[in-house]
Design a protein around this motif. Structure first.
Motif, PDB file in Angstrom:
ATOM      1  N   GLY A 226       5.962 -30.270  -3.757  1.00 57.72           N
ATOM      2  CA  GLY A 226       6.745 -31.347  -4.342  1.00 57.72           C
ATOM      3  C   GLY A 226       5.998 -32.098  -5.424  1.00 57.72           C
ATOM      4  N   LEU A 227       4.732 -32.414  -5.174  1.00 56.17           N
ATOM      5  CA  LEU A 227       3.945 -33.142  -6.176  1.00 56.17           C
ATOM      6  C   LEU A 227       3.667 -32.284  -7.413  1.00 56.17           C
ATOM      7  CD1 LEU A 227       1.429 -35.126  -3.944  1.00 56.17           C
ATOM      8  CD2 LEU A 227       3.481 -35.955  -5.101  1.00 56.17           C
ATOM      9  N   LEU A 228       3.460 -30.981  -7.202  1.00 58.75           N
ATOM     10  CA  LEU A 228       3.295 -30.093  -8.354  1.00 58.75           C
ATOM     11  C   LEU A 228       4.576 -30.034  -9.171  1.00 58.75           C
ATOM     12  CD1 LEU A 228       1.284 -27.107  -6.823  1.00 58.75           C
ATOM     13  CD2 LEU A 228       0.482 -28.733  -8.531  1.00 58.75           C
ATOM     14  N   GLY A 229       5.731 -30.024  -8.490  1.00 61.89           N
ATOM     15  CA  GLY A 229       7.007 -29.995  -9.191  1.00 61.89           C
ATOM     16  C   GLY A 229       7.276 -31.267  -9.966  1.00 61.89           C
ATOM     17  N   ILE A 230       6.854 -32.405  -9.429  1.00 62.34           N
ATOM     18  CA  ILE A 230       7.095 -33.685 -10.105  1.00 62.34           C
ATOM     19  C   ILE A 230       6.155 -33.862 -11.299  1.00 62.34           C
ATOM     20  CG2 ILE A 230       6.884 -36.186  -9.836  1.00 62.34           C
ATOM     21  CD1 ILE A 230       7.971 -35.828  -6.985  1.00 62.34           C
ATOM     22  N   PHE A 231       4.862 -33.614 -11.105  1.00 69.12           N
ATOM     23  CA  PHE A 231       3.892 -33.941 -12.152  1.00 69.12           C
ATOM     24  C   PHE A 231       3.715 -32.849 -13.206  1.00 69.12           C
ATOM     25  CE2 PHE A 231       2.455 -36.875  -8.748  1.00 69.12           C
ATOM     26  CZ  PHE A 231       2.724 -38.038  -9.430  1.00 69.12           C
ATOM     27  N   VAL A 232       3.738 -31.591 -12.826  1.00 67.89           N
ATOM     28  CA  VAL A 232       3.567 -30.512 -13.807  1.00 67.89           C
ATOM     29  C   VAL A 232       4.716 -29.520 -13.711  1.00 67.89           C
ATOM     30  CG1 VAL A 232       1.087 -30.652 -14.191  1.00 67.89           C
ATOM     31  CG2 VAL A 232       1.933 -29.427 -12.224  1.00 67.89           C
ATOM     32  N   GLY A 233       5.888 -30.015 -13.360  1.00 66.44           N
ATOM     33  CA  GLY A 233       7.067 -29.169 -13.243  1.00 66.44           C
ATOM     34  C   GLY A 233       7.536 -28.592 -14.559  1.00 66.44           C
ATOM     35  N   SER A 234       7.190 -29.213 -15.650  1.00 65.98           N
ATOM     36  CA  SER A 234       7.575 -28.677 -16.963  1.00 65.98           C
ATOM     37  C   SER A 234       6.978 -27.299 -17.197  1.00 65.98           C
ATOM     38  CB  SER A 234       7.084 -29.599 -18.081  1.00 65.98           C
ATOM     39  OG  SER A 234       7.594 -30.898 -17.888  1.00 65.98           O
ATOM     40  N   PHE A 235       5.882 -27.008 -16.532  1.00 65.42           N
ATOM     41  CA  PHE A 235       5.238 -25.710 -16.630  1.00 65.42           C
ATOM     42  C   PHE A 235       5.621 -24.795 -15.469  1.00 65.42           C
ATOM     43  CE2 PHE A 235       2.411 -28.798 -18.677  1.00 65.42           C
ATOM     44  CZ  PHE A 235       2.464 -28.316 -19.975  1.00 65.42           C
ATOM     45  N   GLY A 236       6.530 -25.243 -14.601  1.00 64.27           N
ATOM     46  CA  GLY A 236       7.013 -24.429 -13.482  1.00 64.27           C
ATOM     47  C   GLY A 236       6.022 -24.251 -12.354  1.00 64.27           C
ATOM     48  N   VAL A 237       5.004 -25.098 -12.295  1.00 63.40           N
ATOM     49  CA  VAL A 237       3.917 -24.898 -11.332  1.00 63.40           C
ATOM     50  C   VAL A 237       4.396 -25.012  -9.883  1.00 63.40           C
ATOM     51  CG1 VAL A 237       1.663 -25.749 -10.608  1.00 63.40           C
ATOM     52  CG2 VAL A 237       2.237 -25.705 -13.008  1.00 63.40           C
ATOM     53  N   GLY A 238       5.297 -25.931  -9.597  1.00 67.49           N
ATOM     54  CA  GLY A 238       5.795 -26.084  -8.225  1.00 67.49           C
ATOM     55  C   GLY A 238       6.509 -24.845  -7.733  1.00 67.49           C
ATOM     56  N   ARG A 239       7.310 -24.235  -8.601  1.00 66.54           N
ATOM     57  CA  ARG A 239       8.031 -23.025  -8.218  1.00 66.54           C
ATOM     58  C   ARG A 239       7.113 -21.797  -8.202  1.00 66.54           C
ATOM     59  NH1 ARG A 239      13.086 -22.796  -5.907  1.00 66.54           N
ATOM     60  NH2 ARG A 239      14.127 -24.739  -6.388  1.00 66.54           N
ATOM     61  N   PHE A 240       6.123 -21.766  -9.084  1.00 68.02           N
ATOM     62  CA  PHE A 240       5.130 -20.691  -9.013  1.00 68.02           C
ATOM     63  C   PHE A 240       4.383 -20.760  -7.678  1.00 68.02           C
ATOM     64  CE2 PHE A 240       5.036 -20.277 -13.819  1.00 68.02           C
ATOM     65  CZ  PHE A 240       5.503 -18.974 -13.832  1.00 68.02           C
ATOM     66  N   TYR A 241       4.047 -21.959  -7.233  1.00 63.95           N
ATOM     67  CA  TYR A 241       3.345 -22.156  -5.964  1.00 63.95           C
ATOM     68  C   TYR A 241       4.180 -21.620  -4.806  1.00 63.95           C
ATOM     69  CZ  TYR A 241       1.342 -24.648  -1.964  1.00 63.95           C
ATOM     70  OH  TYR A 241       0.807 -24.968  -0.741  1.00 63.95           O
ATOM     71  N   LEU A 242       5.497 -21.820  -4.845  1.00 68.53           N
ATOM     72  CA  LEU A 242       6.354 -21.362  -3.756  1.00 68.53           C
ATOM     73  C   LEU A 242       6.701 -19.883  -3.847  1.00 68.53           C
ATOM     74  CD1 LEU A 242       8.835 -24.349  -3.403  1.00 68.53           C
ATOM     75  CD2 LEU A 242       6.869 -23.784  -1.979  1.00 68.53           C
ATOM     76  N   GLY A 243       6.407 -19.249  -4.977  1.00 68.59           N
ATOM     77  CA  GLY A 243       6.687 -17.827  -5.118  1.00 68.59           C
ATOM     78  C   GLY A 243       7.977 -17.521  -5.847  1.00 68.59           C
ATOM     79  N   HIS A 244       8.670 -18.519  -6.367  1.00 71.70           N
ATOM     80  CA  HIS A 244       9.909 -18.337  -7.124  1.00 71.70           C
ATOM     81  C   HIS A 244       9.565 -18.217  -8.614  1.00 71.70           C
ATOM     82  CE1 HIS A 244      12.364 -19.381  -3.626  1.00 71.70           C
ATOM     83  NE2 HIS A 244      11.556 -20.419  -3.430  1.00 71.70           N
ATOM     84  N   THR A 245       9.112 -17.029  -9.044  1.00 67.86           N
ATOM     85  CA  THR A 245       8.665 -16.892 -10.434  1.00 67.86           C
ATOM     86  C   THR A 245       9.825 -16.944 -11.427  1.00 67.86           C
ATOM     87  OG1 THR A 245       8.695 -14.490 -10.181  1.00 67.86           O
ATOM     88  CG2 THR A 245       6.599 -15.603  -9.823  1.00 67.86           C
ATOM     89  N   GLY A 246      10.988 -16.451 -11.038  1.00 70.03           N
ATOM     90  CA  GLY A 246      12.132 -16.477 -11.944  1.00 70.03           C
ATOM     91  C   GLY A 246      12.580 -17.895 -12.262  1.00 70.03           C
ATOM     92  N   ILE A 247      12.668 -18.723 -11.235  1.00 71.56           N
ATOM     93  CA  ILE A 247      13.062 -20.123 -11.447  1.00 71.56           C
ATOM     94  C   ILE A 247      11.976 -20.858 -12.235  1.00 71.56           C
ATOM     95  CG2 ILE A 247      13.627 -22.298 -10.293  1.00 71.56           C
ATOM     96  CD1 ILE A 247      14.854 -20.672  -8.045  1.00 71.56           C
ATOM     97  N   ALA A 248      10.714 -20.541 -11.966  1.00 68.02           N
ATOM     98  CA  ALA A 248       9.615 -21.196 -12.682  1.00 68.02           C
ATOM     99  C   ALA A 248       9.677 -20.889 -14.181  1.00 68.02           C
ATOM    100  CB  ALA A 248       8.273 -20.747 -12.106  1.00 68.02           C
ATOM    101  N   ILE A 249       9.945 -19.642 -14.528  1.00 71.36           N
ATOM    102  CA  ILE A 249      10.054 -19.279 -15.949  1.00 71.36           C
ATOM    103  C   ILE A 249      11.267 -19.954 -16.579  1.00 71.36           C
ATOM    104  CG2 ILE A 249      10.454 -17.330 -17.520  1.00 71.36           C
ATOM    105  CD1 ILE A 249       8.695 -15.663 -15.595  1.00 71.36           C
ATOM    106  N   ALA A 250      12.358 -20.057 -15.819  1.00 68.06           N
ATOM    107  CA  ALA A 250      13.557 -20.734 -16.339  1.00 68.06           C
ATOM    108  C   ALA A 250      13.278 -22.213 -16.582  1.00 68.06           C
ATOM    109  CB  ALA A 250      14.717 -20.563 -15.367  1.00 68.06           C
TER     110      ALA A 250
END
Length: 164
Positions: free
Chosen positions: A102-126
């Motif tokens: 959650g904190l990765l998604g809030i602070f560096v979510g523009s780079f998709g880091v929160g979703r990369f951390y969870l394993g959702h690479t497609g959503i992170a790239i989007a």
């Protein structure tokens, strides 16, 4: 029947029950005479030279009080399918933490880091693409996504709920 509160001189103490059923107080079986009690707090020797009472815990136990060492928090070796436990519905918990994602998604979510951390690479790239193509206005999506991750609405890539 005799009065149990009255001392009977022939028996050395009060008589409880019918005569002859109590202990034979006329014999001296190596005990202290009546009225002379030994110190109940004195240390008595046990076999092998160990004193009775409190002492050091047995060898092999690292914790005070003789308890075995604790297991790592949240780890369960008895359930290999769910080493971090199960939720109330029996679904195994993820190895990813809710707070971290959650904190990765809030602070560096523009780079998709929160979703990369969870394993959702497609959503992170989007998320990266929407943020850059809208000149930063699309960064509201990773912010809301990070809040939803913190509330527990988003599972990891295998569909398991995130750990607390």
């Amino acid at each position: 029947m005799t009065d149990p509160y009255q001392n009977n001189p022939g028996y050395g103490g009060p008589q409880y029950g019918p005569p002859g059923t109590g202990p034979d107080l006329n014999k001296n079986s190596g005990q202290q005479p009546y009225g002379q009690q030994s110190d109940p707090y004195a240390q008595q020797q046990q076999p092998y030279g160990q004193p009775a009472g409190y002492g050091q815990p047995p060898a092999g136990y690292g914790q005070p009080g003789g308890y075995p060492p604790p297991m790592p928090q949240g780890y369960n070796p008895n359930d290999p399918e769910a080493p971090y436990g199960r939720d109330p519905f029996g679904v195994p918990y993820s190895d990813k933490q809710k707070l971290t994602a959650g904190l990765l998604g809030i602070f560096v979510g523009s780079f998709g880091v929160g979703r990369f951390y969870l394993g959702h690479t497609g959503i992170a790239i989007a998320q990266i693409a929407v943020t850059w193509l809208t000149c930063g206005i699309g960064a509201i999506w990773p912010l809301i996504d990070g809040i939803m991750i913190l509330t527990g609405k988003v599972p990891d890539a295998q569909g398991r709920p995130l750990r607390d």
